[in-house]
Design a protein around this motif. Sequence first.
Motif, PDB file in Angstrom:
ATOM      1  N   ASP A  67       5.114 -30.751  -0.058  1.00 18.86           N
ATOM      2  CA  ASP A  67       4.095 -30.072   0.762  1.00 18.86           C
ATOM      3  C   ASP A  67       4.409 -30.303   2.242  1.00 18.86           C
ATOM      4  OD1 ASP A  67       1.692 -28.742   1.327  1.00 18.86           O
ATOM      5  OD2 ASP A  67       0.538 -30.620   1.311  1.00 18.86           O
ATOM      6  N   VAL A  68       5.482 -29.657   2.704  1.00 22.24           N
ATOM      7  CA  VAL A  68       5.985 -29.969   4.046  1.00 22.24           C
ATOM      8  C   VAL A  68       6.114 -28.742   4.942  1.00 22.24           C
ATOM      9  CG1 VAL A  68       7.267 -32.014   3.323  1.00 22.24           C
ATOM     10  CG2 VAL A  68       8.355 -29.777   3.174  1.00 22.24           C
ATOM     11  N   ALA A  69       5.655 -27.587   4.473  1.00 24.69           N
ATOM     12  CA  ALA A  69       5.841 -26.361   5.257  1.00 24.69           C
ATOM     13  C   ALA A  69       4.875 -25.297   4.760  1.00 24.69           C
ATOM     14  CB  ALA A  69       7.283 -25.850   5.115  1.00 24.69           C
ATOM     15  N   ARG A  70       4.791 -24.197   5.512  1.00 21.70           N
ATOM     16  CA  ARG A  70       3.993 -23.083   5.037  1.00 21.70           C
ATOM     17  C   ARG A  70       4.608 -22.509   3.766  1.00 21.70           C
ATOM     18  NH1 ARG A  70       4.854 -19.241   7.874  1.00 21.70           N
ATOM     19  NH2 ARG A  70       6.044 -20.173   9.569  1.00 21.70           N
ATOM     20  N   VAL A  71       3.765 -21.961   2.901  1.00 25.84           N
ATOM     21  CA  VAL A  71       4.250 -21.382   1.645  1.00 25.84           C
ATOM     22  C   VAL A  71       3.928 -19.888   1.644  1.00 25.84           C
ATOM     23  CG1 VAL A  71       4.357 -23.412   0.156  1.00 25.84           C
ATOM     24  CG2 VAL A  71       2.135 -22.362   0.613  1.00 25.84           C
ATOM     25  N   GLU A  72       4.877 -19.097   2.125  1.00 23.44           N
ATOM     26  CA  GLU A  72       4.585 -17.674   2.296  1.00 23.44           C
ATOM     27  C   GLU A  72       4.377 -16.981   0.949  1.00 23.44           C
ATOM     28  OE1 GLU A  72       7.567 -16.110   4.977  1.00 23.44           O
ATOM     29  OE2 GLU A  72       6.936 -17.487   6.558  1.00 23.44           O
ATOM     30  N   HIS A  73       5.087 -17.449  -0.095  1.00 22.33           N
ATOM     31  CA  HIS A  73       4.951 -16.784  -1.401  1.00 22.33           C
ATOM     32  C   HIS A  73       3.592 -17.085  -2.055  1.00 22.33           C
ATOM     33  CE1 HIS A  73       6.441 -20.796  -2.183  1.00 22.33           C
ATOM     34  NE2 HIS A  73       6.218 -20.676  -3.479  1.00 22.33           N
ATOM     35  N   LEU A  74       2.863 -18.074  -1.545  1.00 20.26           N
ATOM     36  CA  LEU A  74       1.551 -18.405  -2.109  1.00 20.26           C
ATOM     37  C   LEU A  74       0.416 -18.002  -1.162  1.00 20.26           C
ATOM     38  CD1 LEU A  74       2.484 -21.953  -3.464  1.00 20.26           C
ATOM     39  CD2 LEU A  74       2.444 -19.797  -4.721  1.00 20.26           C
ATOM     40  N   THR A  75       0.765 -17.223  -0.145  1.00 22.39           N
ATOM     41  CA  THR A  75      -0.207 -16.791   0.861  1.00 22.39           C
ATOM     42  C   THR A  75      -0.548 -15.320   0.610  1.00 22.39           C
ATOM     43  OG1 THR A  75       0.696 -18.382   2.413  1.00 22.39           O
ATOM     44  CG2 THR A  75      -0.560 -16.557   3.361  1.00 22.39           C
ATOM     45  N   PHE A  76      -1.832 -15.019   0.478  1.00 19.22           N
ATOM     46  CA  PHE A  76      -2.259 -13.670   0.071  1.00 19.22           C
ATOM     47  C   PHE A  76      -3.267 -13.075   1.054  1.00 19.22           C
ATOM     48  CE2 PHE A  76      -0.599 -15.501  -3.721  1.00 19.22           C
ATOM     49  CZ  PHE A  76      -0.161 -14.456  -4.517  1.00 19.22           C
ATOM     50  N   VAL A  77      -3.209 -11.748   1.174  1.00 18.79           N
ATOM     51  CA  VAL A  77      -4.256 -11.012   1.871  1.00 18.79           C
ATOM     52  C   VAL A  77      -4.979 -10.193   0.807  1.00 18.79           C
ATOM     53  CG1 VAL A  77      -4.721  -9.175   3.527  1.00 18.79           C
ATOM     54  CG2 VAL A  77      -3.093 -10.985   4.098  1.00 18.79           C
ATOM     55  N   CYS A  78      -6.284 -10.441   0.659  1.00 18.42           N
ATOM     56  CA  CYS A  78      -7.045  -9.851  -0.446  1.00 18.42           C
ATOM     57  C   CYS A  78      -8.008  -8.809   0.097  1.00 18.42           C
ATOM     58  CB  CYS A  78      -7.800 -10.938  -1.199  1.00 18.42           C
ATOM     59  SG  CYS A  78      -6.743 -12.335  -1.648  1.00 18.42           S
ATOM     60  N   THR A  79      -7.531  -7.563   0.168  1.00 17.58           N
ATOM     61  CA  THR A  79      -8.348  -6.468   0.676  1.00 17.58           C
ATOM     62  C   THR A  79      -8.709  -5.561  -0.495  1.00 17.58           C
ATOM     63  OG1 THR A  79      -6.224  -5.461   1.194  1.00 17.58           O
ATOM     64  CG2 THR A  79      -7.461  -6.373   3.031  1.00 17.58           C
ATOM     65  N   ASN A  80      -9.803  -4.812  -0.372  1.00 17.63           N
ATOM     66  CA  ASN A  80     -10.177  -3.919  -1.466  1.00 17.63           C
ATOM     67  C   ASN A  80      -9.089  -2.882  -1.723  1.00 17.63           C
ATOM     68  OD1 ASN A  80     -12.762  -4.753  -2.524  1.00 17.63           O
ATOM     69  ND2 ASN A  80     -13.463  -4.474  -0.413  1.00 17.63           N
ATOM     70  N   ASP A  81      -8.547  -2.329  -0.642  1.00 11.86           N
ATOM     71  CA  ASP A  81      -7.486  -1.333  -0.773  1.00 11.86           C
ATOM     72  C   ASP A  81      -6.144  -2.035  -0.586  1.00 11.86           C
ATOM     73  OD1 ASP A  81      -5.679   0.701  -0.410  1.00 11.86           O
ATOM     74  OD2 ASP A  81      -6.455   1.314   1.557  1.00 11.86           O
ATOM     75  N   ARG A  82      -5.284  -1.966  -1.591  1.00 18.96           N
ATOM     76  CA  ARG A  82      -4.007  -2.672  -1.545  1.00 18.96           C
ATOM     77  C   ARG A  82      -3.164  -2.272  -0.331  1.00 18.96           C
ATOM     78  NH1 ARG A  82      -0.225  -4.238  -6.422  1.00 18.96           N
ATOM     79  NH2 ARG A  82       1.208  -5.469  -5.183  1.00 18.96           N
ATOM     80  N   ASP A  83      -3.195  -0.974   0.005  1.00 18.67           N
ATOM     81  CA  ASP A  83      -2.386  -0.493   1.124  1.00 18.67           C
ATOM     82  C   ASP A  83      -2.821  -1.075   2.470  1.00 18.67           C
ATOM     83  OD1 ASP A  83      -0.742   0.950  -0.437  1.00 18.67           O
ATOM     84  OD2 ASP A  83      -1.750   2.877  -0.100  1.00 18.67           O
ATOM     85  N   ALA A  84      -4.078  -1.517   2.550  1.00 21.19           N
ATOM     86  CA  ALA A  84      -4.531  -2.097   3.818  1.00 21.19           C
ATOM     87  C   ALA A  84      -3.749  -3.367   4.137  1.00 21.19           C
ATOM     88  CB  ALA A  84      -6.029  -2.389   3.755  1.00 21.19           C
ATOM     89  N   ALA A  85      -3.342  -4.097   3.105  1.00 17.33           N
ATOM     90  CA  ALA A  85      -2.563  -5.327   3.314  1.00 17.33           C
ATOM     91  C   ALA A  85      -1.102  -4.998   3.606  1.00 17.33           C
ATOM     92  CB  ALA A  85      -2.668  -6.230   2.093  1.00 17.33           C
ATOM     93  N   GLY A  86      -0.603  -3.933   2.981  1.00 21.11           N
ATOM     94  CA  GLY A  86       0.746  -3.462   3.282  1.00 21.11           C
ATOM     95  C   GLY A  86       1.839  -4.234   2.578  1.00 21.11           C
ATOM     96  N   PRO A  87       3.066  -3.640   2.602  1.00 25.16           N
ATOM     97  CA  PRO A  87       4.201  -4.306   1.946  1.00 25.16           C
ATOM     98  C   PRO A  87       4.603  -5.610   2.640  1.00 25.16           C
ATOM     99  CG  PRO A  87       4.861  -2.172   2.890  1.00 25.16           C
ATOM    100  CD  PRO A  87       3.406  -2.333   3.162  1.00 25.16           C
ATOM    101  N   ASN A  88       4.072  -5.866   3.827  1.00 25.55           N
ATOM    102  CA  ASN A  88       4.401  -7.102   4.546  1.00 25.55           C
ATOM    103  C   ASN A  88       3.572  -8.295   4.054  1.00 25.55           C
ATOM    104  OD1 ASN A  88       2.670  -5.112   5.960  1.00 25.55           O
ATOM    105  ND2 ASN A  88       2.109  -6.851   7.250  1.00 25.55           N
ATOM    106  N   ASN A  89       2.600  -8.064   3.146  1.00 25.00           N
ATOM    107  CA  ASN A  89       1.784  -9.172   2.644  1.00 25.00           C
ATOM    108  C   ASN A  89       1.807  -9.231   1.124  1.00 25.00           C
ATOM    109  OD1 ASN A  89       0.362 -10.594   4.864  1.00 25.00           O
ATOM    110  ND2 ASN A  89      -0.328  -8.523   5.379  1.00 25.00           N
ATOM    111  N   ASN A  90       1.604 -10.443   0.573  1.00 23.91           N
ATOM    112  CA  ASN A  90       1.265 -10.549  -0.845  1.00 23.91           C
ATOM    113  C   ASN A  90      -0.193 -10.147  -0.962  1.00 23.91           C
ATOM    114  OD1 ASN A  90       3.784 -11.797  -1.506  1.00 23.91           O
ATOM    115  ND2 ASN A  90       2.963 -13.677  -0.594  1.00 23.91           N
ATOM    116  N   TRP A  91      -0.510  -9.402  -2.019  1.00 21.34           N
ATOM    117  CA  TRP A  91      -1.867  -8.887  -2.169  1.00 21.34           C
ATOM    118  C   TRP A  91      -2.461  -9.305  -3.502  1.00 21.34           C
ATOM    119  CZ3 TRP A  91      -4.000  -5.524  -5.804  1.00 21.34           C
ATOM    120  CH2 TRP A  91      -5.287  -5.029  -5.503  1.00 21.34           C
ATOM    121  N   MET A  92      -3.735  -9.582  -3.519  1.00 19.12           N
ATOM    122  CA  MET A  92      -4.451  -9.777  -4.776  1.00 19.12           C
ATOM    123  C   MET A  92      -5.817  -9.113  -4.615  1.00 19.12           C
ATOM    124  SD  MET A  92      -5.173 -13.332  -6.859  1.00 19.12           S
ATOM    125  CE  MET A  92      -3.544 -14.014  -6.723  1.00 19.12           C
ATOM    126  N   ALA A  93      -6.343  -8.517  -5.684  1.00 19.07           N
ATOM    127  CA  ALA A  93      -7.672  -7.895  -5.615  1.00 19.07           C
ATOM    128  C   ALA A  93      -8.707  -8.979  -5.322  1.00 19.07           C
ATOM    129  CB  ALA A  93      -7.981  -7.189  -6.923  1.00 19.07           C
TER     130      ALA A  93
END
Length: 580
Positions: A67-93
């Motif tokens: 646990d020594v750094a940011r974990v981008e693969h475990l970081t999510f943006v959870c918006t109702n519309d998947r496209d609002a988060a975009g391909p630049n983010n991991n998304w979860m409903a």
Amino acid sequence: MTTSNADLRDWVDAVAALTKPARIHWCDGSDAEYQGLVAEMQKSGDLIALNQKTYPNCYLHRSNPSDVARVEHLTFVCTNDRDAAGPNNNWMAPTQAHQKMDELFAGTMQGRTLYVIPYCMGPIDSPYSRCGVEITDSAYVAANMKLMTRMGSAALARIEREGKFVRGLHSTGDLNPDRRFIMHFPEELLIQSIGSGYGGNALLGKKCHALRIASWQARQEGWLAEHMLLVEIENPAGERFYIGAAFPSACGKTNLAMLIPPESMAGWKVRTLGDDIAWLHLDDEGQLRAINPEAGYFGVVPGTGPATNRNAYDMIRHDTIFTNVALTADGEPWWEGKGDGQPAIDWQGRPHDAKNGPAAHPNSRFTVSARQGSSYSPLADDPRGVPISAIVFGGRRRELAPLVYQAKSWRHGVLMGAGVASETTAAATGTVGVTRRDPMAMKPFCGYNFGDYWNHWLSFEKRAKKLPAVFHVNWFRQDDSGHFLWPGFGDNLRVIQWITERCAAKVGARETPIGFLPHSTDIDSRGVDLKPGALDALLKVDAGQWRAEMASVATYLQEFGERLPAELLDEHRRVVKDLG
Ligand code: SAT
Ligand code: MN
């Protein structure tokens, strides 16, 4: 302590009912409280006192080695519309994310203290500032938030006045990477983070609030939340320029923000406003102004030495929390690039053995209040912020990108920012040294679709009266044998000088398809140790290589499909056409 804000009270009650802490502590932000947190952590072993004679009030924290750094693969943006988060983010409903997080948080604070941390990002009396409350079961987080933000009673009073705040819920959990998630719910102004005690994953005011959630709010409200240092440059004539510079993590933002002019540049002064995040607003006159939402630094330790960053080196001699550095035999902190002493114990607490790799973790950090820095500008507390003269993008690229070039227009500057690429560093978990696109140094931090983000950037062209000039720099060019062509650090002021002269329309430039470059005689290189021909190599634009680069930028931009602004494609076509 409690609060008159019913929403906050209800939220704290609900979190306590879910996480079952043994006790609740409302942080007031006082020095006595900080000392209490430190004493408690010394007892629990979370902090180790460093040599108090040579490093008064300095402590070492060792995080879990997983646990020594940011974990981008475990970081999510959870918006109702998947496209609002975009391909630049991991998304979860959001419903799925809430269910998952509620399960993970259930009972997680048993036997522990729940800290309620009200904080204000930005000067407490600035209209540009925004407040948040972090709930955490980590005393380390509470202590770091005290150093990094305006935390405690004054922030709570503002929240009670305004009634609006960003919620951040954090628990260290069991540190199992399989149960580690950093979730953002921008539509609810909510962050939930579990399973990590490390910086960017746990100090929720920083990347989670001040960039991911703030960038979302900024788009709605017409401003920008950016991964930028903020610095004041004063030339010998006393003219002042304010520069916002966006470089990816661990690419020298702190060093540039605290730069010490080389001896041959007498009369130049550099004052630090911020080293990581800037919030940019248009004022009533249509001028872009910036504040630093933070009040402290969470800086990379390795490489901080008397020759590279004397200001930071001196600043972290007292009242500093070190995370994952090594120790000398007499209990001083030690790191690669410190310039003196010897490591005895490595960052994991083992006797140092070079076979185990570096003594300090490459992403080891210092946490310190900004007020401790001798170059700190009093304007960092000005509620009006500072007027921005130049925006500088940059990355770590061993080839291609010249030392400095200037965009031909705002629109071209947005394309330049969108095309930024940089080699990955130890600030995030994963392979180091891989070149990837990192638009505006915001790849890990933009809380919404990059297509919409570039559109928002472009909108300033219509809304502003006077926009800053936009530049791109690259301190990291190498020759064929892998040596850096440019000395960097203090000598970077020579490039900044050219930037300020361009802002003041005092110097000409060579026009190329990718932008305006300095004539090599316009970079003051007196007293710089440069190999013959190095400056010409640093300022070369190879049309063939740039055609390939622009093709790769186009492929990247296409990922954003219909959301990609047409103006950006037009500008891209213009550059390609000019490259011939
Ligand atoms: O870990 S942090 O996100 O706080 C620092 C950084 O990576 O820029
Ligand atoms: Mn950063």
